[in-house]
Design a protein around this motif. Sequence first.
Motif, mmCIF file in Angstrom:
data_model
loop_
_atom_site.group_PDB
_atom_site.id
_atom_site.type_symbol
_atom_site.label_atom_id
_atom_site.label_comp_id
_atom_site.label_asym_id
_atom_site.label_seq_id
_atom_site.Cartn_x
_atom_site.Cartn_y
_atom_site.Cartn_z
ATOM 1 N N GLU A 35 0.825 -1.203 0.000
ATOM 2 C CA GLU A 35 0.000 0.000 0.000
ATOM 3 C C GLU A 35 0.860 1.254 0.000
ATOM 4 O O GLU A 35 2.069 1.214 0.237
ATOM 5 C CB GLU A 35 -0.902 0.018 1.241
ATOM 6 C CG GLU A 35 -1.896 -1.117 1.299
ATOM 7 C CD GLU A 35 -2.829 -0.998 2.495
ATOM 8 O OE1 GLU A 35 -3.833 -1.712 2.509
ATOM 9 O OE2 GLU A 35 -2.557 -0.182 3.408
ATOM 10 N N GLU A 36 0.209 2.383 -0.259
ATOM 11 C CA GLU A 36 0.888 3.667 -0.153
ATOM 12 C C GLU A 36 1.347 3.907 1.286
ATOM 13 O O GLU A 36 0.699 3.442 2.234
ATOM 14 C CB GLU A 36 -0.046 4.801 -0.569
ATOM 15 C CG GLU A 36 -0.368 4.820 -2.050
ATOM 16 C CD GLU A 36 -1.240 6.002 -2.422
ATOM 17 O OE1 GLU A 36 -1.221 6.398 -3.602
ATOM 18 O OE2 GLU A 36 -1.939 6.549 -1.544
ATOM 19 N N PRO A 37 2.446 4.634 1.470
ATOM 20 C CA PRO A 37 2.937 4.901 2.823
ATOM 21 C C PRO A 37 1.975 5.774 3.632
ATOM 22 O O PRO A 37 1.194 6.554 3.077
ATOM 23 C CB PRO A 37 4.251 5.648 2.574
ATOM 24 C CG PRO A 37 4.619 5.373 1.163
ATOM 25 C CD PRO A 37 3.329 5.173 0.431
ATOM 26 N N MET A 38 2.067 5.602 4.946
ATOM 27 C CA MET A 38 1.350 6.454 5.881
ATOM 28 C C MET A 38 2.348 7.271 6.683
ATOM 29 O O MET A 38 3.428 6.792 7.014
ATOM 30 C CB MET A 38 0.494 5.622 6.851
ATOM 31 C CG MET A 38 -0.674 4.914 6.199
ATOM 32 S SD MET A 38 -1.743 4.103 7.412
ATOM 33 C CE MET A 38 -2.432 5.531 8.257
ATOM 34 N N LYS A 39 1.978 8.512 6.969
ATOM 35 C CA LYS A 39 2.853 9.392 7.751
ATOM 36 C C LYS A 39 2.917 8.896 9.191
ATOM 37 O O LYS A 39 1.907 8.618 9.826
ATOM 38 C CB LYS A 39 2.306 10.829 7.717
ATOM 39 C CG LYS A 39 3.033 11.818 8.627
ATOM 40 C CD LYS A 39 4.405 12.147 8.101
ATOM 41 C CE LYS A 39 4.989 13.386 8.784
ATOM 42 N NZ LYS A 39 5.069 13.303 10.244
ATOM 43 N N ASP A 40 4.152 8.774 9.697
ATOM 44 C CA ASP A 40 4.379 8.316 11.063
ATOM 45 C C ASP A 40 5.614 9.025 11.584
ATOM 46 O O ASP A 40 6.656 9.039 10.925
ATOM 47 C CB ASP A 40 4.569 6.795 11.072
ATOM 48 C CG ASP A 40 4.476 6.192 12.455
ATOM 49 O OD1 ASP A 40 4.959 6.826 13.406
ATOM 50 O OD2 ASP A 40 3.924 5.087 12.583
ATOM 51 N N SER A 42 7.565 8.214 13.918
ATOM 52 C CA SER A 42 8.637 7.325 14.357
ATOM 53 C C SER A 42 9.482 6.876 13.171
ATOM 54 O O SER A 42 9.299 7.324 12.043
ATOM 55 C CB SER A 42 8.036 6.118 15.083
ATOM 56 O OG SER A 42 7.187 5.399 14.205
ATOM 57 N N GLU A 43 10.390 5.957 13.417
ATOM 58 C CA GLU A 43 11.247 5.443 12.352
ATOM 59 C C GLU A 43 10.415 4.699 11.304
ATOM 60 O O GLU A 43 9.359 4.147 11.596
ATOM 61 C CB GLU A 43 12.295 4.501 12.932
ATOM 62 C CG GLU A 43 13.336 5.186 13.806
ATOM 63 C CD GLU A 43 14.409 4.214 14.259
ATOM 64 O OE1 GLU A 43 14.344 3.043 13.831
ATOM 65 O OE2 GLU A 43 15.288 4.631 15.023
ATOM 66 N N ALA A 44 10.957 4.676 10.098
ATOM 67 C CA ALA A 44 10.270 3.972 9.014
ATOM 68 C C ALA A 44 10.136 2.494 9.357
ATOM 69 O O ALA A 44 11.073 1.861 9.857
ATOM 70 C CB ALA A 44 11.040 4.156 7.708
ATOM 71 N N ARG A 45 8.949 1.950 9.087
ATOM 72 C CA ARG A 45 8.696 0.540 9.393
ATOM 73 C C ARG A 45 7.602 0.016 8.466
ATOM 74 O O ARG A 45 6.894 0.790 7.824
ATOM 75 C CB ARG A 45 8.249 0.377 10.848
ATOM 76 C CG ARG A 45 6.940 1.107 11.161
ATOM 77 C CD ARG A 45 6.589 1.022 12.648
ATOM 78 N NE ARG A 45 5.384 1.804 12.945
ATOM 79 C CZ ARG A 45 4.144 1.337 12.841
ATOM 80 N NH1 ARG A 45 3.948 0.076 12.449
ATOM 81 N NH2 ARG A 45 3.109 2.100 13.138
ATOM 82 N N LEU A 46 7.478 -1.299 8.440
ATOM 83 C CA LEU A 46 6.415 -1.947 7.676
ATOM 84 C C LEU A 46 5.391 -2.534 8.638
ATOM 85 O O LEU A 46 5.736 -3.277 9.555
ATOM 86 C CB LEU A 46 6.969 -3.078 6.815
ATOM 87 C CG LEU A 46 7.486 -2.773 5.414
ATOM 88 C CD1 LEU A 46 7.886 -4.076 4.733
ATOM 89 C CD2 LEU A 46 6.460 -2.038 4.571
ATOM 90 N N GLU A 47 4.144 -2.195 8.429
ATOM 91 C CA GLU A 47 3.046 -2.854 9.128
ATOM 92 C C GLU A 47 2.601 -4.030 8.253
ATOM 93 O O GLU A 47 2.260 -3.849 7.088
ATOM 94 C CB GLU A 47 1.894 -1.881 9.333
ATOM 95 C CG GLU A 47 0.668 -2.485 9.988
ATOM 96 C CD GLU A 47 -0.498 -1.519 10.036
ATOM 97 O OE1 GLU A 47 -1.613 -1.966 10.383
ATOM 98 O OE2 GLU A 47 -0.315 -0.319 9.706
ATOM 99 N N VAL A 48 2.619 -5.225 8.811
ATOM 100 C CA VAL A 48 2.344 -6.434 8.053
ATOM 101 C C VAL A 48 1.073 -7.087 8.590
ATOM 102 O O VAL A 48 0.982 -7.382 9.783
ATOM 103 C CB VAL A 48 3.515 -7.428 8.124
ATOM 104 C CG1 VAL A 48 3.218 -8.680 7.294
ATOM 105 C CG2 VAL A 48 4.807 -6.767 7.645
ATOM 106 N N THR A 49 0.079 -7.303 7.713
ATOM 107 C CA THR A 49 -1.156 -7.969 8.102
ATOM 108 C C THR A 49 -1.506 -9.032 7.072
ATOM 109 O O THR A 49 -1.026 -8.998 5.928
ATOM 110 C CB THR A 49 -2.336 -6.979 8.211
ATOM 111 O OG1 THR A 49 -2.514 -6.307 6.953
ATOM 112 C CG2 THR A 49 -2.068 -5.938 9.302
ATOM 113 N N ALA A 76 12.596 6.020 1.442
ATOM 114 C CA ALA A 76 12.230 5.383 2.707
ATOM 115 C C ALA A 76 11.563 4.028 2.491
ATOM 116 O O ALA A 76 11.765 3.090 3.270
ATOM 117 C CB ALA A 76 11.300 6.305 3.500
ATOM 118 N N VAL A 77 10.770 3.900 1.424
ATOM 119 C CA VAL A 77 9.998 2.680 1.204
ATOM 120 C C VAL A 77 10.847 1.562 0.612
ATOM 121 O O VAL A 77 10.719 0.384 1.004
ATOM 122 C CB VAL A 77 8.790 2.965 0.286
ATOM 123 C CG1 VAL A 77 8.063 1.674 -0.080
ATOM 124 C CG2 VAL A 77 7.833 3.932 0.959
#
Length: 406
Positions: A35-40, A42-49, A76-77
């Motif tokens: 998916e497109e990135p979301m602003k966060d 914190s440090e760059a990370r991947l949310e995995v579901t 970043a991605v």
Amino acid sequence: MHLVAFSHLRWNFVYQRPQHLLSRLALRYRVLFVEEPMKDASEARLEVTTPAPGITVLRPHTPVEAPGFHDDQLAAVLPLLRAYLENQGITDYAAWFYTPMALPLIAELEPRAVIFDCMDELSAFRDAPRQLHQRESALMKRADLVLTGGPSLYAAKRHLNPNVMCLPSAVDAAHYAPRCAAERHDLVREAEELQAGVPGPRLGFFGVIDERLDIGLIAALADAHPAWQIVMVGPVVKIDPASLPQRPNIAWLGQQPYALLPQLVRSWDVCLLPFALNEATRFISPTKTLEYMAAEKPVVSTAVHDVVELYGDLVRIGRDAASFIDACADALDETANEHEARVGRMNERVAMYSWDRTAETIVRAIGDVVRPVPVQAANTALEPVQAIVAQRPAAGGAALAVAKTI
């Protein structure tokens, strides 16, 4: 083999072409849905579901302000994606695009094939990125296979790549069939409660509510017949909710689950396709046309090109506000004999367009273009994918089961 799919739409958004196709292709491949990135902050990370069997959603979180797959996001991605592929030992994959904006993410990768499922003319949409034209041109040149969502898109793209297919959106007919909808008593009750304050007759729409809809037409329809109840189901995006017409006989019900749509439609008297005729709708081929037909409802549409070309003999067409309103009145006055004849013709047409068969066509097309397995991936285990398939019923029932679990 994996499919690494890059999408401008989130998996948990309105259930439409990407979810229908990829949930079925997951019976053959493992699917990574990026998916497109979301602003966060914190440090760059991947949310995995894992929202469905065979589907893994990767949602990047980065501190970058830029929206979507903007160039500022790519630095970043890309490391997140590469690290995930390496950590999971994924070396055998094809790249699948819903948005050309993500194309630079495969510059340092080695997909066995590049597929572009062109479901919309994204450059015509409101707030489209300025680089989109250039990025799509590059993707059309790079792609081994281009799928188009309807005749209008096919006509526009077929000269831009040697391997373009016209694959109009299809339908999960069993999901919308009135008999199947009536058997889900829990969902029937939920739909009745949601529409409890809406008397009949009900004229309804479900889908994304954005700049593609003719908001003025909806207001005119409500004003012309105050006794008619206009039911609008779907999220409001890219337009100001305050701009939506407010009338006693218009109900804005917001986004509802895909599982509930058949039960909502079941109580509607007419289904609507009230699209504006503008650049954003010039190439659309609405999936909901067949879904309305599978629900055996009369359908009234504005003169959207693909609706007229594919279903103009079954759908009433209004070419201006007055004729659209007249077509709705005509649909409400349908006799029992007219109803029976229409439903028979609609069921015949619906039977021609199956998501299962479309997915099978795509599997064959991918097989024709995919490059040989890289040496380092030759020994990658295929057993997990085979196990997934073995756990499900054969043929059409498998895909239906996947769709219903989401």
